[in-house]
Write a protein that holds these residues in place. Structure first.
Motif, mmCIF file in Angstrom:
data_model
loop_
_atom_site.group_PDB
_atom_site.id
_atom_site.type_symbol
_atom_site.label_atom_id
_atom_site.label_comp_id
_atom_site.label_asym_id
_atom_site.label_seq_id
_atom_site.Cartn_x
_atom_site.Cartn_y
_atom_site.Cartn_z
ATOM 1 N N ILE A 19 11.962 -12.012 -6.297
ATOM 2 C CA ILE A 19 11.248 -10.981 -5.538
ATOM 3 C C ILE A 19 11.697 -11.032 -4.077
ATOM 4 O O ILE A 19 11.735 -12.084 -3.453
ATOM 5 C CB ILE A 19 9.708 -11.183 -5.602
ATOM 6 C CG1 ILE A 19 9.206 -11.172 -7.057
ATOM 7 C CG2 ILE A 19 8.994 -10.142 -4.745
ATOM 8 C CD1 ILE A 19 9.259 -9.843 -7.751
ATOM 9 N N MET A 20 12.069 -9.853 -3.563
ATOM 10 C CA MET A 20 12.398 -9.713 -2.129
ATOM 11 C C MET A 20 11.124 -9.201 -1.465
ATOM 12 O O MET A 20 10.845 -7.996 -1.516
ATOM 13 C CB MET A 20 13.507 -8.684 -1.949
ATOM 14 C CG MET A 20 14.754 -8.983 -2.751
ATOM 15 S SD MET A 20 15.839 -10.045 -1.836
ATOM 16 C CE MET A 20 16.533 -8.862 -0.703
ATOM 17 N N PHE A 21 10.362 -10.090 -0.877
ATOM 18 C CA PHE A 21 9.034 -9.733 -0.371
ATOM 19 C C PHE A 21 9.128 -9.108 1.012
ATOM 20 O O PHE A 21 9.626 -9.724 1.961
ATOM 21 C CB PHE A 21 8.139 -10.974 -0.329
ATOM 22 C CG PHE A 21 6.690 -10.654 -0.082
ATOM 23 C CD1 PHE A 21 5.847 -10.347 -1.147
ATOM 24 C CD2 PHE A 21 6.176 -10.657 1.200
ATOM 25 C CE1 PHE A 21 4.510 -10.037 -0.922
ATOM 26 C CE2 PHE A 21 4.837 -10.358 1.430
ATOM 27 C CZ PHE A 21 3.999 -10.047 0.368
ATOM 28 N N ARG A 22 8.654 -7.859 1.140
ATOM 29 C CA ARG A 22 8.651 -7.168 2.436
ATOM 30 C C ARG A 22 7.410 -7.603 3.200
ATOM 31 O O ARG A 22 6.292 -7.271 2.809
ATOM 32 C CB ARG A 22 8.655 -5.654 2.240
ATOM 33 C CG ARG A 22 9.822 -5.105 1.439
ATOM 34 C CD ARG A 22 11.177 -5.526 2.018
ATOM 35 N NE ARG A 22 12.264 -4.711 1.555
ATOM 36 C CZ ARG A 22 12.798 -4.775 0.332
ATOM 37 N NH1 ARG A 22 12.321 -5.609 -0.566
ATOM 38 N NH2 ARG A 22 13.813 -3.993 0.013
ATOM 39 N N ARG A 59 -3.431 -5.697 2.616
ATOM 40 C CA ARG A 59 -2.851 -5.150 3.849
ATOM 41 C C ARG A 59 -3.259 -3.710 4.073
ATOM 42 O O ARG A 59 -3.208 -3.206 5.201
ATOM 43 C CB ARG A 59 -1.327 -5.335 3.817
ATOM 44 C CG ARG A 59 -0.952 -6.790 4.057
ATOM 45 C CD ARG A 59 0.373 -7.153 3.464
ATOM 46 N NE ARG A 59 0.241 -7.598 2.086
ATOM 47 C CZ ARG A 59 1.210 -7.586 1.206
ATOM 48 N NH1 ARG A 59 2.389 -7.143 1.530
ATOM 49 N NH2 ARG A 59 0.987 -8.025 -0.025
ATOM 50 N N GLU A 96 4.486 -5.599 -9.629
ATOM 51 C CA GLU A 96 5.859 -6.109 -9.710
ATOM 52 C C GLU A 96 5.871 -7.560 -10.192
ATOM 53 O O GLU A 96 6.790 -7.982 -10.874
ATOM 54 C CB GLU A 96 6.542 -5.986 -8.333
ATOM 55 C CG GLU A 96 8.044 -6.175 -8.385
ATOM 56 C CD GLU A 96 8.694 -6.132 -7.003
ATOM 57 O OE1 GLU A 96 7.999 -5.955 -5.989
ATOM 58 O OE2 GLU A 96 9.929 -6.294 -6.961
ATOM 59 N N TYR A 97 4.816 -8.330 -9.833
ATOM 60 C CA TYR A 97 4.833 -9.751 -10.193
ATOM 61 C C TYR A 97 3.516 -10.214 -10.799
ATOM 62 O O TYR A 97 2.993 -11.254 -10.432
ATOM 63 C CB TYR A 97 5.204 -10.626 -8.993
ATOM 64 C CG TYR A 97 4.629 -10.161 -7.674
ATOM 65 C CD1 TYR A 97 3.289 -10.370 -7.356
ATOM 66 C CD2 TYR A 97 5.432 -9.508 -6.749
ATOM 67 C CE1 TYR A 97 2.762 -9.955 -6.159
ATOM 68 C CE2 TYR A 97 4.910 -9.077 -5.537
ATOM 69 C CZ TYR A 97 3.574 -9.319 -5.249
ATOM 70 O OH TYR A 97 3.054 -8.904 -4.054
ATOM 71 N N LEU A 121 2.547 -0.944 1.001
ATOM 72 C CA LEU A 121 3.813 -0.863 0.246
ATOM 73 C C LEU A 121 3.592 -0.261 -1.136
ATOM 74 O O LEU A 121 2.612 -0.581 -1.809
ATOM 75 C CB LEU A 121 4.374 -2.283 0.131
ATOM 76 C CG LEU A 121 5.699 -2.458 -0.592
ATOM 77 C CD1 LEU A 121 6.573 -3.460 0.143
ATOM 78 C CD2 LEU A 121 5.463 -2.930 -2.024
ATOM 79 N N ALA A 123 5.430 -0.124 -4.709
ATOM 80 C CA ALA A 123 6.508 -0.712 -5.520
ATOM 81 C C ALA A 123 6.490 -0.037 -6.893
ATOM 82 O O ALA A 123 7.007 1.066 -7.038
ATOM 83 C CB ALA A 123 6.345 -2.224 -5.591
ATOM 84 N N LEU A 151 9.457 1.394 -2.143
ATOM 85 C CA LEU A 151 10.630 0.788 -2.811
ATOM 86 C C LEU A 151 10.988 1.707 -3.978
ATOM 87 O O LEU A 151 10.473 1.559 -5.085
ATOM 88 C CB LEU A 151 10.286 -0.625 -3.307
ATOM 89 C CG LEU A 151 9.841 -1.643 -2.249
ATOM 90 C CD1 LEU A 151 9.530 -2.996 -2.878
ATOM 91 C CD2 LEU A 151 10.886 -1.792 -1.153
HETATM 92 N N1 ADE Z 1 4.251 -5.809 -3.694
HETATM 93 C C1 ADE Z 1 4.988 -5.577 -4.783
HETATM 94 N N2 ADE Z 1 6.284 -5.805 -4.527
HETATM 95 C C2 ADE Z 1 6.354 -6.203 -3.229
HETATM 96 C C3 ADE Z 1 7.418 -6.582 -2.382
HETATM 97 N N3 ADE Z 1 8.670 -6.590 -2.811
HETATM 98 N N4 ADE Z 1 7.120 -6.936 -1.110
HETATM 99 C C4 ADE Z 1 5.837 -6.920 -0.676
HETATM 100 N N5 ADE Z 1 4.799 -6.587 -1.434
HETATM 101 C C5 ADE Z 1 5.060 -6.222 -2.695
#
Ligand code: ADE
Ligand code: PRP
Length: 172
Positions: A19-22, A59, A96-97, A121, A123, A151
């Motif tokens: 996972i690329m967490f933003r 958030r 996503e996770y 965000l 996703a 995303l």
């Molecule tokens: N929530 C789901 N995917 C994410 C991501 N890649 N970064 C931050 N929050 C998320």
């Protein structure tokens, strides 16, 4: 001048490998960055009728609170299961996770109220879809869904637009 995306950092392999967490905490912590984000998120809604802002944990609370204050309307939280003290309705979803359940107080929205949904965000769109279902079960009419980040490869925008939603995001 710095752009919104310049304030956001990416943490690799959080909370799971792959996972690329933003991470928007760096945007929130910067006075100019945070103000720019709130101003840009509000821009599409100038002149529109909005009765309440609904923020998605966690958030979405920070952004939604600031946006509700700016619009002079109330704020309603959608929280992860077990956090809200009053009578709630629930909705499960995948993200996503993982998987989770979100809840809203059953008296937080009156039928016909015009709602702006806010989160940081988009996703897969699972979280927002669950939130939309809760709001619509209470009779709320969703004006739009506002995010900082979309995303697009994860399909959230397509999912929400397929549900008839208006979607705005500041960056990809
Ligand atoms: N929530 C789901 N995917 C994410 C991501 N890649 N970064 C931050 N929050 C998320
Ligand atoms: C993140 C983000 C959105 C959601 C987006 O929250 O803030 O709410 O994931 O993913 P989706 O479009 O695939 O549903 P997270 O579930 O990590 O919860 P948190 O904000 O409480 O940490």
């Amino acid at each position: 001048m710095k752009k919104i995306e310049d304030y956001i950092r990416t943490i690799v392999d959080f909370p799971h490998e792959g996972i690329m967490f933003r991470d928007v905490t760096t945007l929130f912590a910067d006075a100019r960055g945070f103000r720019m984000a709130i101003d840009q998120m509000l821009h599409p809604y100038a002149g529109l009728e909005i009765d309440k802002v609904v923020g998605l944990e966690a958030r979405g609370f920070i952004l939604g609170g600031a946006i509700a204050h700016q619009l002079s309307v109330g704020f309603v939280p959608i929280r992860k299961k077990g956090k809200l003290p009053g009578t709630t309705i629930s909705q499960d979803y995948k993200l996503e996770y993982g998987e989770a359940i979100v809840e809203i107080h059953d008296d937080a929205i009156q039928p016909g109220e015009k709602i702006l949904v806010v989160d940081d965000l988009l996703a897969t769109g699972g979280t927002a879809e669950a939130g939309i279902k809760l709001i619509e079960r209470l009779g709320g009419e969703i004006v739009s869904c506002a995010f900082i980040i979309d995303l697009p490869d994860l399909g959230g925008r397509k999912k929400l637009e397929g549900m008839g939603m208006d979607v705005h995001a500041l960056c990809a």
